[in-house]
Design a protein around this motif. Structure first.
Motif, PDB file in Angstrom:
ATOM      1  N   ASP A  40      29.303  34.924  47.283  1.00 21.94           N
ATOM      2  CA  ASP A  40      28.190  35.080  46.347  1.00 21.94           C
ATOM      3  C   ASP A  40      28.759  35.547  45.010  1.00 21.94           C
ATOM      4  N   LEU A  41      28.660  34.712  43.988  1.00 22.19           N
ATOM      5  CA  LEU A  41      29.222  35.064  42.685  1.00 22.19           C
ATOM      6  C   LEU A  41      28.590  36.327  42.098  1.00 22.19           C
ATOM      7  N   ALA A  42      27.374  36.651  42.500  1.00 23.59           N
ATOM      8  CA  ALA A  42      26.762  37.903  42.052  1.00 23.59           C
ATOM      9  C   ALA A  42      27.496  39.109  42.629  1.00 23.59           C
ATOM     10  N   GLU A  43      28.105  38.946  43.792  1.00 23.18           N
ATOM     11  CA  GLU A  43      28.874  40.028  44.414  1.00 23.18           C
ATOM     12  C   GLU A  43      30.326  40.024  43.961  1.00 23.18           C
ATOM     13  N   VAL A  44      30.868  38.853  43.674  1.00 24.49           N
ATOM     14  CA  VAL A  44      32.260  38.741  43.227  1.00 24.49           C
ATOM     15  C   VAL A  44      32.427  39.383  41.847  1.00 24.49           C
ATOM     16  N   LYS A  45      31.448  39.179  40.975  1.00 23.49           N
ATOM     17  CA  LYS A  45      31.403  39.801  39.647  1.00 23.49           C
ATOM     18  C   LYS A  45      32.631  39.507  38.791  1.00 23.49           C
ATOM     19  N   LEU A  46      33.025  38.253  38.720  1.00 25.45           N
ATOM     20  CA  LEU A  46      34.120  37.905  37.823  1.00 25.45           C
ATOM     21  C   LEU A  46      33.696  38.102  36.370  1.00 25.45           C
ATOM     22  N   PRO A  47      34.563  38.660  35.536  1.00 31.05           N
ATOM     23  CA  PRO A  47      34.247  38.704  34.108  1.00 31.05           C
ATOM     24  C   PRO A  47      34.440  37.303  33.520  1.00 31.05           C
ATOM     25  N   PHE A  48      34.087  37.124  32.253  1.00 31.44           N
ATOM     26  CA  PHE A  48      34.463  35.859  31.627  1.00 31.44           C
ATOM     27  C   PHE A  48      35.983  35.749  31.659  1.00 31.44           C
ATOM     28  N   LEU A  49      36.465  34.540  31.793  1.00 32.29           N
ATOM     29  CA  LEU A  49      37.897  34.283  31.947  1.00 32.29           C
ATOM     30  C   LEU A  49      38.712  35.142  30.982  1.00 32.29           C
ATOM     31  N   GLU A  51      42.319  35.870  31.585  1.00 27.65           N
ATOM     32  CA  GLU A  51      43.744  35.768  31.873  1.00 27.65           C
ATOM     33  C   GLU A  51      44.493  35.249  30.647  1.00 27.65           C
ATOM     34  N   PRO A  52      45.621  35.853  30.288  1.00 23.90           N
ATOM     35  CA  PRO A  52      46.363  35.400  29.113  1.00 23.90           C
ATOM     36  C   PRO A  52      47.070  34.059  29.317  1.00 23.90           C
ATOM     37  N   GLU A  53      47.429  33.737  30.554  1.00 18.10           N
ATOM     38  CA  GLU A  53      48.121  32.475  30.816  1.00 18.10           C
ATOM     39  C   GLU A  53      47.142  31.436  31.357  1.00 18.10           C
ATOM     40  N   HIS A  54      47.492  30.184  31.148  1.00 16.07           N
ATOM     41  CA  HIS A  54      46.665  29.077  31.643  1.00 16.07           C
ATOM     42  C   HIS A  54      46.601  29.136  33.167  1.00 16.07           C
ATOM     43  N   PRO A  55      45.441  28.862  33.758  1.00 12.85           N
ATOM     44  CA  PRO A  55      45.312  28.912  35.218  1.00 12.85           C
ATOM     45  C   PRO A  55      46.289  27.994  35.961  1.00 12.85           C
ATOM     46  N   THR A  57      49.328  27.754  35.605  1.00 16.73           N
ATOM     47  CA  THR A  57      50.593  28.439  35.882  1.00 16.73           C
ATOM     48  C   THR A  57      50.527  29.229  37.182  1.00 16.73           C
ATOM     49  N   GLY A  58      49.321  29.656  37.576  1.00 13.15           N
ATOM     50  CA  GLY A  58      49.172  30.494  38.763  1.00 13.15           C
ATOM     51  C   GLY A  58      49.656  31.916  38.556  1.00 13.15           C
ATOM     52  N   ASN A  59      49.972  32.287  37.334  1.00 13.10           N
ATOM     53  CA  ASN A  59      50.414  33.645  37.009  1.00 13.10           C
ATOM     54  C   ASN A  59      49.206  34.468  36.574  1.00 13.10           C
ATOM     55  N   TYR A  60      48.706  35.291  37.494  1.00 13.45           N
ATOM     56  CA  TYR A  60      47.506  36.068  37.227  1.00 13.45           C
ATOM     57  C   TYR A  60      47.865  37.525  36.973  1.00 13.45           C
ATOM     58  N   LEU A  61      47.366  38.067  35.898  1.00 15.05           N
ATOM     59  CA  LEU A  61      47.619  39.447  35.505  1.00 15.05           C
ATOM     60  C   LEU A  61      46.646  40.408  36.191  1.00 15.05           C
ATOM     61  N   HIS A  62      45.393  40.037  36.255  1.00 12.09           N
ATOM     62  CA  HIS A  62      44.339  40.940  36.719  1.00 12.09           C
ATOM     63  C   HIS A  62      44.104  40.815  38.235  1.00 12.09           C
ATOM     64  N   GLN A  63      43.786  41.957  38.843  1.00 11.97           N
ATOM     65  CA  GLN A  63      43.542  41.968  40.286  1.00 11.97           C
ATOM     66  C   GLN A  63      42.357  41.092  40.667  1.00 11.97           C
ATOM     67  N   HIS A  64      41.300  41.055  39.842  1.00 10.68           N
ATOM     68  CA  HIS A  64      40.147  40.213  40.194  1.00 10.68           C
ATOM     69  C   HIS A  64      40.552  38.735  40.245  1.00 10.68           C
ATOM     70  N   SER A  65      41.488  38.329  39.428  1.00 12.39           N
ATOM     71  CA  SER A  65      41.964  36.939  39.456  1.00 12.39           C
ATOM     72  C   SER A  65      42.800  36.678  40.707  1.00 12.39           C
ATOM     73  N   PHE A  99      38.739  29.923  36.254  1.00  9.74           N
ATOM     74  CA  PHE A  99      39.745  30.947  36.519  1.00  9.74           C
ATOM     75  C   PHE A  99      40.978  30.381  37.223  1.00  9.74           C
ATOM     76  N   LEU A 100      40.796  29.299  37.973  1.00 15.36           N
ATOM     77  CA  LEU A 100      41.853  28.783  38.844  1.00 15.36           C
ATOM     78  C   LEU A 100      42.109  27.308  38.580  1.00 15.36           C
ATOM     79  N   TYR A 101      43.197  26.818  39.132  1.00 15.04           N
ATOM     80  CA  TYR A 101      43.481  25.384  39.041  1.00 15.04           C
ATOM     81  C   TYR A 101      43.981  24.864  40.388  1.00 15.04           C
TER      82      TYR A 101
END
Length: 188
Positions: A40-49, A51-55, A57-65, A99-101
């Protein structure tokens, strides 16, 4: 069994999407072709994208990502339970996808859409352009909920035989696609 993630795409208070998503998830469990989880995206609560790197790359800085990557990466198939807002899909769903690719690639996706007069069909048509860009394969079968006719006064879904048959047809197709596409994913 393949893992099906049922993603509820509306996050607004008072939404009917979770009720529809719960009905579909129960139907999918009864179908027996998948292990089923609701996201449920209401529970996941992702912020607006953010991440400094393009998705890609798969290099995620933030724990939510990283958490979102793990949630999506483990799935074999998806169903988006999605409303239609102003002839289009919801911003939280598009944001969650963006957020992902790699985690989306070579996986089938089905649609349970809902809305007033159109049943969310216009939103699904727009979303198909997005998912195919990510190399996902949309199921041809779909579930369309016309909220003016298929919700009771408390916002609960009135699931008739036709709606259930649509859900079963889509799940059957997603099962075939998930099996065929697992070979594609293993080759990447």
């Amino acid at each position: 069994m393949p893992l099906l993630k049922v993603i509820v795409a509306s996050t607004r208070p008072g939404r009917v999407g979770r009720n529809i998503g719960d009905w579909f998830a129960r139907h999918a469990v009864e179908h027996g072709g998948f292990t089923v989880e609701i996201v449920d995206l209401a529970e996941v609560k992702l912020p607006f994208l953010d991440e400094p790197e393009h998705p890609a790359t798969g290099n995620y800085l933030h724990q939510h990502s990283k958490d979102w990557s793990a949630t999506i990466g483990e799935a074999d198939a998806f169903v988006f339970v999605m409303p239609e807002y102003n002839y289009a899909f919801s911003a939280p769903l598009k944001n969650a996808i963006d957020f992902l690719y790699h985690e989306w690639r070579y996986k089938p996706v089905g649609f349970v859409s809902y809305g007033g007069m159109s049943g969310g069909l216009r939103a699904v048509q727009m979303m198909k352009q997005v998912v195919t860009t990510l190399r996902m394969v949309p199921a041809g079968e779909a579930v369309t909920v016309f909220t003016r006719r298929q919700l009771d006064t408390d916002g609960r879904l009135i699931a008739d035989d036709d709606l259930s048959a649509s859900a079963t047809g889509m799940l059957d197709e997603l099962g075939r696609l998930a099996q065929a596409m697992s070979t594609m994913r293993s080759a990447v």
